[in-house]
Design an enzyme around this catalytic site. Structure first.
Site, mmCIF file in Angstrom:
data_model
loop_
_atom_site.group_PDB
_atom_site.id
_atom_site.type_symbol
_atom_site.label_atom_id
_atom_site.label_comp_id
_atom_site.label_asym_id
_atom_site.label_seq_id
_atom_site.Cartn_x
_atom_site.Cartn_y
_atom_site.Cartn_z
ATOM 1 N N LYS A 1 -12.878 0.647 11.112
ATOM 2 C CA LYS A 1 -11.576 1.115 11.601
ATOM 3 C C LYS A 1 -11.644 1.407 13.103
ATOM 4 C CE LYS A 1 -8.251 1.989 9.643
ATOM 5 N NZ LYS A 1 -7.034 1.158 9.467
ATOM 6 N N TYR B 1 -16.822 1.962 6.656
ATOM 7 C CA TYR B 1 -15.359 2.073 6.703
ATOM 8 C C TYR B 1 -14.893 2.634 8.045
ATOM 9 C CZ TYR B 1 -10.740 4.125 6.099
ATOM 10 O OH TYR B 1 -9.441 4.500 6.287
ATOM 11 N N THR C 1 -7.714 6.250 11.181
ATOM 12 C CA THR C 1 -8.243 7.251 10.263
ATOM 13 C C THR C 1 -9.090 8.320 10.934
ATOM 14 O OG1 THR C 1 -9.728 7.511 8.330
ATOM 15 C CG2 THR C 1 -10.217 5.721 9.839
ATOM 16 N N ASP C 2 -9.169 9.472 10.277
ATOM 17 C CA ASP C 2 -10.066 10.549 10.686
ATOM 18 C C ASP C 2 -11.538 10.149 10.575
ATOM 19 O OD1 ASP C 2 -9.173 10.690 7.791
ATOM 20 O OD2 ASP C 2 -10.894 12.043 7.678
ATOM 21 N N TYR D 1 -8.676 -2.082 4.631
ATOM 22 C CA TYR D 1 -9.705 -2.009 3.596
ATOM 23 C C TYR D 1 -10.082 -0.537 3.498
ATOM 24 C CZ TYR D 1 -14.054 -3.074 1.060
ATOM 25 O OH TYR D 1 -15.059 -3.144 0.122
ATOM 26 N N THR D 2 -9.746 0.116 2.385
ATOM 27 C CA THR D 2 -9.904 1.571 2.294
ATOM 28 C C THR D 2 -10.919 2.024 1.239
ATOM 29 O OG1 THR D 2 -8.012 1.697 0.773
ATOM 30 C CG2 THR D 2 -7.562 1.999 3.126
ATOM 31 N N GLY E 1 0.812 -1.212 0.000
ATOM 32 C CA GLY E 1 0.000 0.000 0.000
ATOM 33 C C GLY E 1 0.847 1.265 0.000
ATOM 34 N N ASP F 1 -2.951 -12.943 4.782
ATOM 35 C CA ASP F 1 -4.315 -12.486 5.038
ATOM 36 C C ASP F 1 -4.405 -12.214 6.543
ATOM 37 O OD1 ASP F 1 -6.993 -12.086 5.472
ATOM 38 O OD2 ASP F 1 -7.639 -14.061 4.753
#
Length: 292
Positions: free
Chosen positions: A128, A124, A100-101, A60-61, A9, A35
């Site tokens: 997270k 998402y 993440t934000d 997973y984005t 990534g 995985d």
């Protein structure tokens, strides 16, 4: 030695490329190699590598796709970190996990603090946030780093999309009522490697949750304008960018209106390098525009 999951990534690639400059040795596992939602495979991989630290850059984005692919998002964003944290605990080593934000709803006027209540708007962000909880529950020796608006010279991201679309069109419409700090994957990698060195050298015991982004703030519209201002010097032309509200660009997943994160805590704890978002953009565009 640092074991990097999600090594293919944006951040994972930069971690492997920059580790040597920080006096660190790093090895990476691609999604095809491991995985992370498979607990047995994770424990075997950590046992085989025998790292002194794990950095989880796997995620997973696909924000919109996650709305209808909930199981896959949770498998990677919740179960994966849980497995890595458990394996780290068994190995007696720490874990740095990227978040993440999107764990916030974006409703706050000022910059988000680590202690502010989380309220994800979509699958998402919720997956997270569940991953954060899993790491905290399984392993004391962790650093969770929330960041925002990540881009690089490789992978899929807003900068590369704008360059592609900007070459095809004379006018674009870009959302102007969502704000954040565009943060290059290279800057995130440098911050993580700085923390890794402090951990290795026993110079901190600051486990917990932190925010890290580039300095400053802009909208997606402002980000696009900055991209094209630099591209114009190479292209000899510049598409016009019309500002639009989010309501004119509906997406399956709702985005936070304010994604600006307060980064004072991570600076105080680890003295990580931090620069203005436009400096990171200059660095990435120098690479991308040279390839044209």
């Amino acid at each position: 030695m640092i074991l990097v999951t999600g090594a293919g990534g944006q951040v994972g690639t930069e971690l492997l490329a920059r580790a040597g400059k920080h006096g660190q040795e790093a090895t990476g596992l691609l999604r095809a190699d491991l995985d992370i939602s498979d607990a047995q495979a994770v424990h075997a991989a950590v046992k085989a590598a025998q790292p002194s630290l794990i950095v989880n850059a796997a995620a997973y984005t696909a924000v919109d796709k996650a709305e209808e692919d909930r199981d896959a998002a949770y498998a990677i964003n919740r179960d994966g970190p849980a497995n890595l944290a458990a394996a780290a605990k068994d190995a007696g080593i720490p874990l740095i996990h990227i978040s993440t934000d999107y764990v916030f709803d974006g409703s706050k006027d000022g910059a988000w603090l680590e202690r502010d209540p989380v309220a994800p708007l979509g699958v998402y962000g919720a997956s997270k946030e569940a991953g954060e909880q899993a790491v905290r529950a399984a392993l004391n020796e962790h650093v969770i780093m929330r960041t925002s608006w990540v881009y690089a010279a490789h992978g899929g991201n807003f900068v590369k999309t704008m360059l592609r679309v900007g070459k095809e069109r004379d006018e674009l419409r870009v959302v102007a009522d969502q704000f954040g700090a565009p943060t290059s994957a290279g800057d995130i990698a440098d911050a993580i490697l700085t923390i890794a060195t402090r951990i290795r050298d026993g110079e901190t015991d600051g486990w917990g949750t932190y925010h890290f982004t580039a300095e400053g703030r802009t909208s997606w519209h402002g980000f696009a304008e900055a991209i094209f201002a630099r591209a114009e010097k190479v292209w000899g032309r510049r598409p016009s960018v019309a500002p639009i509200p989010s309501s004119e660009y509906p997406t399956p997943a709702k985005r936070p209106g304010n994604s600006v994160l307060d980064c004072a805590k991570i600076i105080a704890a680890f003295d990580v390098p931090r620069r203005n978002w436009q400096d990171g953009l200059d660095e990435v565009l120098e690479v991308l525009l040279a390839e044209e």
